[in-house]
Structure formats: structure tokens, C-alpha cells
Write a protein that holds these residues in place. Structure first.
Motif, PDB file in Angstrom:
ATOM      1  N   GLY A  82      -1.524  -8.712   7.231  1.00  0.00           N
ATOM      2  CA  GLY A  82      -1.515  -8.564   5.627  1.00  0.00           C
ATOM      3  C   GLY A  82      -0.793  -7.196   5.129  1.00  0.00           C
ATOM      4  O   GLY A  82       0.129  -6.694   5.922  1.00  0.00           O
ATOM      5  N   ASP A  83      -1.046  -6.923   3.978  1.00  0.00           N
ATOM      6  CA  ASP A  83      -0.386  -5.851   3.340  1.00  0.00           C
ATOM      7  C   ASP A  83      -1.274  -4.708   3.056  1.00  0.00           C
ATOM      8  O   ASP A  83      -2.654  -4.975   2.738  1.00  0.00           O
ATOM      9  N   VAL A  84      -0.642  -3.621   2.907  1.00  0.00           N
ATOM     10  CA  VAL A  84      -1.364  -2.402   2.548  1.00  0.00           C
ATOM     11  C   VAL A  84      -0.743  -1.795   1.705  1.00  0.00           C
ATOM     12  O   VAL A  84       0.446  -1.243   1.488  1.00  0.00           O
ATOM     13  N   VAL A 132      -1.578   4.735   8.305  1.00  0.00           N
ATOM     14  CA  VAL A 132      -1.184   3.615   7.764  1.00  0.00           C
ATOM     15  C   VAL A 132      -0.496   2.809   9.006  1.00  0.00           C
ATOM     16  O   VAL A 132       0.577   3.245   9.260  1.00  0.00           O
ATOM     17  N   VAL A 133      -1.437   1.776   9.660  1.00  0.00           N
ATOM     18  CA  VAL A 133      -0.709   0.936  10.683  1.00  0.00           C
ATOM     19  C   VAL A 133      -0.869  -0.511  10.302  1.00  0.00           C
ATOM     20  O   VAL A 133      -1.939  -1.167   9.909  1.00  0.00           O
ATOM     21  N   VAL A 134       0.170  -1.286  10.353  1.00  0.00           N
ATOM     22  CA  VAL A 134       0.126  -2.795  10.012  1.00  0.00           C
ATOM     23  C   VAL A 134       0.954  -3.345  11.290  1.00  0.00           C
ATOM     24  O   VAL A 134       2.116  -3.227  11.329  1.00  0.00           O
ATOM     25  N   LEU A 135       0.235  -4.200  11.888  1.00  0.00           N
ATOM     26  CA  LEU A 135       0.779  -5.087  12.782  1.00  0.00           C
ATOM     27  C   LEU A 135       2.086  -6.223  12.199  1.00  0.00           C
ATOM     28  O   LEU A 135       3.072  -6.307  12.913  1.00  0.00           O
ATOM     29  N   ARG A 136       1.467  -6.943  11.321  1.00  0.00           N
ATOM     30  CA  ARG A 136       2.305  -7.977  10.598  1.00  0.00           C
ATOM     31  C   ARG A 136       2.059  -7.824   9.057  1.00  0.00           C
ATOM     32  O   ARG A 136       0.967  -8.410   8.860  1.00  0.00           O
ATOM     33  N   GLY A 137       3.033  -7.479   8.480  1.00  0.00           N
ATOM     34  CA  GLY A 137       2.854  -7.388   6.928  1.00  0.00           C
ATOM     35  C   GLY A 137       3.724  -6.162   6.177  1.00  0.00           C
ATOM     36  O   GLY A 137       4.852  -6.013   6.764  1.00  0.00           O
ATOM     37  N   THR A 138       3.317  -5.922   5.319  1.00  0.00           N
ATOM     38  CA  THR A 138       4.105  -4.915   4.455  1.00  0.00           C
ATOM     39  C   THR A 138       3.197  -3.737   4.216  1.00  0.00           C
ATOM     40  O   THR A 138       2.019  -3.679   4.053  1.00  0.00           O
ATOM     41  N   ALA A 139       4.211  -2.615   4.042  1.00  0.00           N
ATOM     42  CA  ALA A 139       3.177  -1.284   3.705  1.00  0.00           C
ATOM     43  C   ALA A 139       3.930  -0.714   2.253  1.00  0.00           C
ATOM     44  O   ALA A 139       5.110  -0.403   2.435  1.00  0.00           O
ATOM     45  N   THR A 140       3.118  -0.482   1.126  1.00  0.00           N
ATOM     46  CA  THR A 140       3.748   0.067   0.092  1.00  0.00           C
ATOM     47  C   THR A 140       2.715   1.188  -0.165  1.00  0.00           C
ATOM     48  O   THR A 140       1.700   1.441  -0.236  1.00  0.00           O
ATOM     49  N   LEU A 147       4.803  -2.869  12.494  1.00  0.00           N
ATOM     50  CA  LEU A 147       5.506  -3.278  13.639  1.00  0.00           C
ATOM     51  C   LEU A 147       6.378  -4.595  13.191  1.00  0.00           C
ATOM     52  O   LEU A 147       7.716  -4.667  13.830  1.00  0.00           O
ATOM     53  N   ASP A 148       5.939  -5.341  12.121  1.00  0.00           N
ATOM     54  CA  ASP A 148       6.753  -6.418  11.954  1.00  0.00           C
ATOM     55  C   ASP A 148       6.689  -6.472  10.279  1.00  0.00           C
ATOM     56  O   ASP A 148       5.744  -7.119   9.684  1.00  0.00           O
ATOM     57  N   GLY A 149       7.718  -5.842   9.708  1.00  0.00           N
ATOM     58  CA  GLY A 149       7.469  -6.352   8.206  1.00  0.00           C
ATOM     59  C   GLY A 149       8.354  -4.849   7.535  1.00  0.00           C
ATOM     60  O   GLY A 149       8.692  -3.753   8.278  1.00  0.00           O
ATOM     61  N   VAL A 175      13.220   0.064   5.537  1.00  0.00           N
ATOM     62  CA  VAL A 175      12.533   0.929   5.018  1.00  0.00           C
ATOM     63  C   VAL A 175      13.205   1.201   3.632  1.00  0.00           C
ATOM     64  O   VAL A 175      14.453   1.525   3.590  1.00  0.00           O
ATOM     65  N   ALA A 176      12.313   1.245   2.467  1.00  0.00           N
ATOM     66  CA  ALA A 176      12.896   1.475   1.049  1.00  0.00           C
ATOM     67  C   ALA A 176      12.586   2.984   0.702  1.00  0.00           C
ATOM     68  O   ALA A 176      11.112   3.022   0.591  1.00  0.00           O
ATOM     69  N   LEU A 177      13.188   4.022   0.295  1.00  0.00           N
ATOM     70  CA  LEU A 177      12.576   5.159  -0.187  1.00  0.00           C
ATOM     71  C   LEU A 177      12.931   5.274  -1.870  1.00  0.00           C
ATOM     72  O   LEU A 177      14.193   5.209  -2.099  1.00  0.00           O
ATOM     73  N   GLY A 178      11.964   5.325  -2.539  1.00  0.00           N
ATOM     74  CA  GLY A 178      12.228   5.472  -4.150  1.00  0.00           C
ATOM     75  C   GLY A 178      12.641   6.839  -4.627  1.00  0.00           C
ATOM     76  O   GLY A 178      12.650   7.889  -3.789  1.00  0.00           O
TER      77      GLY A 178
END
Length: 334
Positions: A42-44, A55-63, A75-77, A96-99
């Protein structure tokens, strides 16, 4: 069967009571310590003005638009950072995108590209196209690494047990469903007695090797019990004669997902190890008195019993000559 349903209902009911309480505790604004955000799929989203821990995400996105006190690992996203990260930002299988207003105090590592807008600040190293070895993501996971190591080890161990002794695992599941409270009792005794016996063996000269071996093998024994519990739980949802492996994976996924919750993970591990060990002990004890009966194997007859008399087919009718001789002798006597 009624006892099994009652035990399962109690276990699931306890989980449903504990999980919402922990979830509400994570979102309680009165807590001073920021909570970790761990998601399997999922997404965080860390919104502006929000503060979290790891913040740890196995599969998804992190914003990340707010503040992250620890690391951000996916791990995957992909990862999108417009806020502040006190640790490192690691995307094992994405970008990775940095604003422009982002600030990262640690390193920024990505398997794909790292896109940094003008004004983005990174105090550590920035590397893209990184090929992660086994050690690198484990170190980056931080507090999440023990969960990953323990539960994937249980997954491999359970599949190995199914490969080596599928009928033995079936026998353990039968005991777990038929005698759940007996399994809990014997498992609790074994959980305490095994390390105690190992400590006693270490302090004696004669049993020193046995005590050391027992202490070193405790984690393996407890993991076997945990794998047995996962299979028994999976068999509740995936009945025979359907795939054993799929039943084990279903039970393992349920326990691993619940164990990912902070504090609950240790309780699930201990409860699974105790229950599985107890079911295994009872299954082994019952198997001692049920020796397999080989077809055609001879055996002793009970004293005083009669041997069966086998009459050949040729002797079922009297021979004519013998009958005539007997009649002749009787006639001569008269």
C-alpha cells in the motif's frame, strides 16, 4: 471439533480487540513519541505538519511532506520527499524524487533514478543505480530487519518441514485442532523447561555439550513450533485434501502480518511457538503407541487359543473305497 472452534474464536477475538487498540494508540495525538509507519502493501503518506518515526513499505509508495524522525525505506516502489527526513531515504527497487523544500540528513539511495529539484538539501551521499546486496537493505531496514529475518526464516523452515515429513505435519495439525488446550499446556511446559534444562546442563561437567547444544538450538525449536502453528491455522481456512504448502503459506501470511504490529509481534511469536511445540509433543507421544501393522507379517498366538484348521478341498468328501470298507466290516460283524 467444538473445542477447536471455541479456541479459534477466542484467539481471533483477542486479536480483533488488540489490533484496533494499537491502531488507535498510533493515531493518538497525545502521544509524545512519533509512531512508526510499517505497511506490507500500500501507500504511506506523511502529510504536512505530521511527524512519524520510521517509514517502511514492502510494496507501494511513500510520500513525505511532513517530518520523518527515522529512515524511509521502500523495497518495491518510488519515494517522493518534499518534507524533512532525519535518517536516510532508500528505494531498493524504485526511484526517489526530492522536492525543492526537501531536507534529508542521511543518504539518498535508489535502484533507479534520483531526481532532485533545485533547493533540495541532502547532507549525506546521493547515489542512483545502486545494486543492493543482502546486507545493504537489511541494515537500511533498521528496526524492521528482525521481523523480516524471523518470519522469512519461518517460511523457509515450514516449507522444508512439509517437504521432509508431510504426514508428520498433518499429524501435528490434527492434534492442534482436536486438543488445543492440551497443546497449549504442554507447549508452555516445554517453552520453559527447554532453556532451564540447557542452563542446568551448562553448569554440569558431564552434560556440558548437551546443555550448550540445547541452548543454541532453542531458536530453531521455537521456529519449528511457530511453523507448525502457521500450518494448523492455514488448515482451518484451507481444508484437506487441498495443497499443504498453500495452507501453510496462508497461515504464515496471517501470523506475519499481525506480527508486524509493534508490541504484538513478540506476543504472536511466543504464542505460536508455544502452541506449535505443544501440538508437536502430543503428536509424537501419541505416535509412540500406534506402531504400523504390516500386512502378511506373522505374530504370536495367545496362550490357550486354538489354531484354525484348514481342510483341503480334496478331503471335503469321503473316499468311496474307505466308506465301502467300513460298511463291509460292519456287515461282517452283524
Amino acid at each position: 471439533m467444538q473445542r477447536t472452534r471455541t479456541a479459534i474464536a477466542l484467539m481471533l477475538g483477542g486479536l480483533f480487540l488488540v489490533v484496533p487498540a494499537l491502531a488507535s494508540a498510533q493515531t493518538d495525538p497525545t502521544d509524545a513519541e512519533p509512531r512508526d509507519q510499517i505497511v506490507l502493501s500500500g501507500d504511506v503518506q506523511v502529510r504536512r505538519g505530521q511527524e512519524v518515526g520510521e517509514v517502511v513499505v514492502l510494496r507501494g509508495t511513500a510520500t513525505v511532506a511532513g517530518v520523518v524522525r527515522g529512515d524511509v525505506v521502500v523495497l518495491d516502489g518510488p519515494i517522493d520527499v518534499t518534507g524533512q527526513v532525519s535518517g536516510s531515504v532508500v528505494s531498493v527497487g524504485g526511484s526517489v524524487a526530492l522536492g525543492p523544500s526537501s531536507r534529508v540528513l542521511g543518504n539518498v539511495l535508489a535502484h533507479d533514478r534520483v531526481i532532485a529539484a533545485p533547493g533540495a538539501r541532502v547532507d549525506g551521499d546521493v547515489r542512483q543505480g545502486v545494486t543492493f546486496t543482502f546486507r545493504t537493505p537489511i541494515e537500511a531496514l533498521g528496526e524492521f530487519a528482525p521481523w523480516l529475518a524471523v518470519w522469512f526464516s519461518v517460511l523457509a523452515l515450514g516449507l522444508l518441514l512439509l517437504l521432509l515429513g508431510p504426514r508428520s505435519v498433518d499429524a501435528v495439525a490434527v492434534v492442534a485442532h482436536g486438543s488445543p488446550w492440551v497443546s497449549v499446556g504442554w507447549g508452555s511446559i516445554a517453552f520453559v523447561a527447554l532453556p532451564l534444562a540447557g542452563v542446568i546442563g551448562v553448569f554440569t561437567l558431564v552434560w556440558l555439550p548437551l546443555g550448550l547444544g540445547l541452548l543454541l538450538s532453542l531458536f530453531l525449536l521455537y521456529s519449528v513450533g511457530l511453523a507448525w502453528s502457521a500450518f494448523a491455522l492455514g488448515r482451518v481456512l484451507w481444508h484437506e485434501p487441498r495443497s499443504r504448502a498453500l495452507a501453510f503459506v496462508i497461515g504464515w501470511a496471517i501470523l506475519a502480518a499481525v506480527a508486524a504490529i509493534p508490541i504484538v509481534g513478540g506476543v504472536i511469536w511466543v504464542a505460536g511457538a508455544v502452541f506449535g511445540l505443544g501440538a508437536g509433543i502430543v503428536a509424537i507421544w501419541r505416535a509412540r503407541g500406534t506402531a504400523p501393522r504390516q500386512p502378511g507379517a506373522g505374530g504370536r498366538h495367545r496362550q490357550g487359543g486354538k489354531m484354525p484348521v484348514v481342510i483341503p478341498e480334496t478331503a471335503s468328501e469321503p473316499q468311496p473305497m474307505i466308506a465301502e470298507r467300513e460298511m463291509g466290516q460292519e456287515g461282517a460283524g452283524l
